[in-house]
Design a protein around this motif. Sequence first.
Motif, PDB file in Angstrom:
ATOM      1  N   HIS A   1      -1.314  20.696-117.710  1.00 16.85           N
ATOM      2  CA  HIS A   1      -0.579  19.453-117.840  1.00 16.85           C
ATOM      3  C   HIS A   1       0.878  19.709-118.193  1.00 16.85           C
ATOM      4  O   HIS A   1       1.179  20.469-119.085  1.00 16.85           O
ATOM      5  N   TRP A   2       1.742  19.060-117.479  1.00 21.84           N
ATOM      6  CA  TRP A   2       3.172  19.218-117.687  1.00 21.84           C
ATOM      7  C   TRP A   2       3.728  17.824-117.916  1.00 21.84           C
ATOM      8  O   TRP A   2       3.931  17.086-116.978  1.00 21.84           O
ATOM      9  N   ALA A   3       3.924  17.484-119.187  1.00 23.75           N
ATOM     10  CA  ALA A   3       4.322  16.122-119.531  1.00 23.75           C
ATOM     11  C   ALA A   3       5.819  15.929-119.328  1.00 23.75           C
ATOM     12  O   ALA A   3       6.622  16.792-119.661  1.00 23.75           O
TER      13      ALA A   3
ATOM     14  N   SER B   1       1.981  36.807-107.299  1.00 24.04           N
ATOM     15  CA  SER B   1       1.605  37.513-108.529  1.00 24.04           C
ATOM     16  C   SER B   1       1.895  36.696-109.778  1.00 24.04           C
ATOM     17  O   SER B   1       1.746  37.183-110.881  1.00 24.04           O
ATOM     18  N   LEU B   2       2.344  35.457-109.600  1.00 22.95           N
ATOM     19  CA  LEU B   2       2.718  34.649-110.764  1.00 22.95           C
ATOM     20  C   LEU B   2       1.508  33.976-111.399  1.00 22.95           C
ATOM     21  O   LEU B   2       0.541  33.647-110.744  1.00 22.95           O
ATOM     22  N   ASN B   3       1.598  33.824-112.690  1.00 24.65           N
ATOM     23  CA  ASN B   3       0.581  33.086-113.432  1.00 24.65           C
ATOM     24  C   ASN B   3       1.270  32.242-114.494  1.00 24.65           C
ATOM     25  O   ASN B   3       1.858  32.799-115.405  1.00 24.65           O
TER      26      ASN B   3
ATOM     27  N   LYS C   1      -0.259  18.976-102.129  1.00 26.87           N
ATOM     28  CA  LYS C   1      -1.400  18.309-102.746  1.00 26.87           C
ATOM     29  C   LYS C   1      -0.945  17.275-103.791  1.00 26.87           C
ATOM     30  O   LYS C   1      -1.534  16.203-103.922  1.00 26.87           O
ATOM     31  N   MET C   2       0.112  17.625-104.509  1.00 26.70           N
ATOM     32  CA  MET C   2       0.594  16.719-105.558  1.00 26.70           C
ATOM     33  C   MET C   2       1.397  15.549-104.992  1.00 26.70           C
ATOM     34  O   MET C   2       1.588  14.536-105.667  1.00 26.70           O
ATOM     35  N   SER C   3       1.871  15.721-103.771  1.00 29.61           N
ATOM     36  CA  SER C   3       2.707  14.704-103.143  1.00 29.61           C
ATOM     37  C   SER C   3       2.036  13.336-103.169  1.00 29.61           C
ATOM     38  O   SER C   3       0.859  13.206-102.837  1.00 29.61           O
TER      39      SER C   3
ATOM     40  N   GLY D   1       8.834  27.979-117.609  1.00 27.22           N
ATOM     41  CA  GLY D   1       8.419  29.356-117.378  1.00 27.22           C
ATOM     42  C   GLY D   1       9.199  29.976-116.227  1.00 27.22           C
ATOM     43  O   GLY D   1      10.431  29.907-116.208  1.00 27.22           O
ATOM     44  N   VAL D   2       8.506  30.528-115.237  1.00 32.73           N
ATOM     45  CA  VAL D   2       9.210  31.140-114.108  1.00 32.73           C
ATOM     46  C   VAL D   2       9.747  30.121-113.114  1.00 32.73           C
ATOM     47  O   VAL D   2      10.557  30.456-112.262  1.00 32.73           O
ATOM     48  N   MET D   3       9.281  28.900-113.208  1.00 35.41           N
ATOM     49  CA  MET D   3       9.859  27.852-112.350  1.00 35.41           C
ATOM     50  C   MET D   3      11.276  27.593-112.857  1.00 35.41           C
ATOM     51  O   MET D   3      11.473  27.152-113.980  1.00 35.41           O
ATOM     52  N   PRO D   4      12.290  27.912-112.015  1.00 39.99           N
ATOM     53  CA  PRO D   4      13.673  27.799-112.485  1.00 39.99           C
ATOM     54  C   PRO D   4      14.064  26.351-112.785  1.00 39.99           C
ATOM     55  O   PRO D   4      13.506  25.421-112.210  1.00 39.99           O
ATOM     56  N   ALA D   5      15.036  26.182-113.692  1.00 45.08           N
ATOM     57  CA  ALA D   5      15.672  24.878-113.887  1.00 45.08           C
ATOM     58  C   ALA D   5      16.812  24.788-112.874  1.00 45.08           C
ATOM     59  O   ALA D   5      17.659  25.657-112.808  1.00 45.08           O
TER      60      ALA D   5
HETATM   61  C1  HEC Z   1      10.460  31.845-108.780  1.00 41.85           C
HETATM   62  C2  HEC Z   1       9.431  31.023-108.159  1.00 41.85           C
HETATM   63  C3  HEC Z   1       9.732  29.542-107.989  1.00 41.85           C
HETATM   64  C4  HEC Z   1      10.782  28.981-107.302  1.00 41.85           C
HETATM   65  C5  HEC Z   1      11.913  29.658-106.558  1.00 41.85           C
HETATM   66  C6  HEC Z   1      10.573  27.540-107.377  1.00 41.85           C
HETATM   67  N1  HEC Z   1       9.448  27.255-108.103  1.00 41.85           N
HETATM   68 FE1  HEC Z   1       8.688  25.403-108.510  1.00 41.85          FE
HETATM   69  N2  HEC Z   1       7.258  26.238-109.651  1.00 41.85           N
HETATM   70  C7  HEC Z   1       7.043  27.586-109.811  1.00 41.85           C
HETATM   71  C8  HEC Z   1       5.924  27.787-110.720  1.00 41.85           C
HETATM   72  C9  HEC Z   1       5.365  29.129-111.161  1.00 41.85           C
HETATM   73  C10 HEC Z   1       5.491  26.500-111.114  1.00 41.85           C
HETATM   74  C11 HEC Z   1       4.388  26.168-112.108  1.00 41.85           C
HETATM   75  C12 HEC Z   1       5.027  26.147-113.480  1.00 41.85           C
HETATM   76  C13 HEC Z   1       4.084  25.735-114.583  1.00 41.85           C
HETATM   77  O1  HEC Z   1       3.122  24.997-114.319  1.00 41.85           O
HETATM   78  O2  HEC Z   1       4.338  26.123-115.723  1.00 41.85           O
HETATM   79  C14 HEC Z   1       6.355  25.557-110.420  1.00 41.85           C
HETATM   80  C15 HEC Z   1       6.246  24.183-110.546  1.00 41.85           C
HETATM   81  C16 HEC Z   1       6.974  23.273-109.825  1.00 41.85           C
HETATM   82  C17 HEC Z   1       6.835  21.836-109.911  1.00 41.85           C
HETATM   83  C18 HEC Z   1       5.931  21.088-110.867  1.00 41.85           C
HETATM   84  C19 HEC Z   1       4.541  20.919-110.365  1.00 41.85           C
HETATM   85  C20 HEC Z   1       3.667  20.352-111.455  1.00 41.85           C
HETATM   86  O3  HEC Z   1       2.763  21.051-111.914  1.00 41.85           O
HETATM   87  O4  HEC Z   1       3.886  19.215-111.869  1.00 41.85           O
HETATM   88  C21 HEC Z   1       7.697  21.294-109.014  1.00 41.85           C
HETATM   89  C22 HEC Z   1       7.903  19.818-108.720  1.00 41.85           C
HETATM   90  C23 HEC Z   1       8.394  22.382-108.385  1.00 41.85           C
HETATM   91  N3  HEC Z   1       7.946  23.574-108.898  1.00 41.85           N
HETATM   92  C24 HEC Z   1       9.357  22.233-107.412  1.00 41.85           C
HETATM   93  C25 HEC Z   1      10.190  23.261-106.992  1.00 41.85           C
HETATM   94  C26 HEC Z   1      11.326  23.067-106.127  1.00 41.85           C
HETATM   95  C27 HEC Z   1      11.744  21.749-105.511  1.00 41.85           C
HETATM   96  C28 HEC Z   1      11.915  24.288-105.989  1.00 41.85           C
HETATM   97  C29 HEC Z   1      13.186  24.625-105.218  1.00 41.85           C
HETATM   98  C30 HEC Z   1      14.387  23.897-105.576  1.00 41.85           C
HETATM   99  C31 HEC Z   1      11.128  25.249-106.732  1.00 41.85           C
HETATM  100  N4  HEC Z   1      10.093  24.589-107.326  1.00 41.85           N
HETATM  101  C32 HEC Z   1      11.403  26.609-106.793  1.00 41.85           C
HETATM  102  C33 HEC Z   1       7.750  28.609-109.219  1.00 41.85           C
HETATM  103  C34 HEC Z   1       8.908  28.449-108.483  1.00 41.85           C
END
Ligand code: HEC
Length: 157
Positions: free
Chosen positions: A38-40, A87-89, A97-99, A116-120
Motif C-alpha cells: 500500500h502506497w498512501a 532485479s528490483l524488489n 493493471k492499475m490504470s 525507494g528506487v522509483m525516482p521522484a
Molecule cells: C529505476 C526504475 C524506475 C523508473 C525509471 C520508473 N519507475 Fe515507477 N516505480 C518503480 C518501482 C520499483 C515502483 C514500486 C515502488 C514501491 O512500491 O515502493 C514504481 C512505482 C510507480 C508508481 C506507483 C504504483 C503504485 O504502486 O501505486 C507509478 C505511478 C510509477 N512508478 C510511474 C512511473 C513513471 C510515470 C515513470 C517515468 C516518468 C517511472 N515510474 C519510472 C521503478 C521505476
Amino acid sequence: MNRFIFLIFIVSLIEPALAGGDLSNGHHHGSDNDGGKHWAVPYDASNRANPISTEAVSIERGRKLFLQKCASCHGATARGDGPAGKSLNPKPADLKKMSGTHPDGDFAWKIENGRGVMPAWKNILNQNQIWDLVNYIQSLSDSEKKNNPEHIDDHVH
Ligand code: HEC
C-alpha cells in the motif's frame, strides 16, 4: 476546540516534511516482490483536478515520455516488466493493471514524489509532463475495457 486547532497545526507542520521528505530509507519490506504494498497518497493530492484534458495529443506526449523515462523499469507496455526492473524488489508497478483504478492525482503524486528506487520526477519533469504521463497511464485501461476514447474515468478504488 483549541485542542483540535492545535492538532491541525501539528499535522500541517508534519505534512510537508512527509511529502517532501526523503523516503528512500528502509522501504524494503517483506520478502515477496509483487510491488503491491500500500502506497498512501495525501487526500488533497489524490483528489486534485487534472489540469490537462485527456486528449489524444496529451496521451501521445505521455506515451513518448513513458518510453524515454519509464519503460526501462516499467516495460514498454507498462506491465512492470522492463529490463532494469527485473532485479528490483519491490518490482516496478504494473501500471496497465492499475490504470483506471486510481484517481489521476494519486498517480501524479506518486510520479512526483517517488518511493525507494522509483525516482521522484518533480524536479526533472514539469507539471504538464507529469499529467501527460497520468493521461497516458489512465488510457491503458480504456483501450481494453471499451472503445470509447472520450470516456474519462476517475474511479476511486
Ligand atoms: C529505476 C526504475 C524506475 C523508473 C525509471 C520508473 N519507475 Fe515507477 N516505480 C518503480 C518501482 C520499483 C515502483 C514500486 C515502488 C514501491 O512500491 O515502493 C514504481 C512505482 C510507480 C508508481 C506507483 C504504483 C503504485 O504502486 O501505486 C507509478 C505511478 C510509477 N512508478 C510511474 C512511473 C513513471 C510515470 C515513470 C517515468 C516518468 C517511472 N515510474 C519510472 C521503478 C521505476
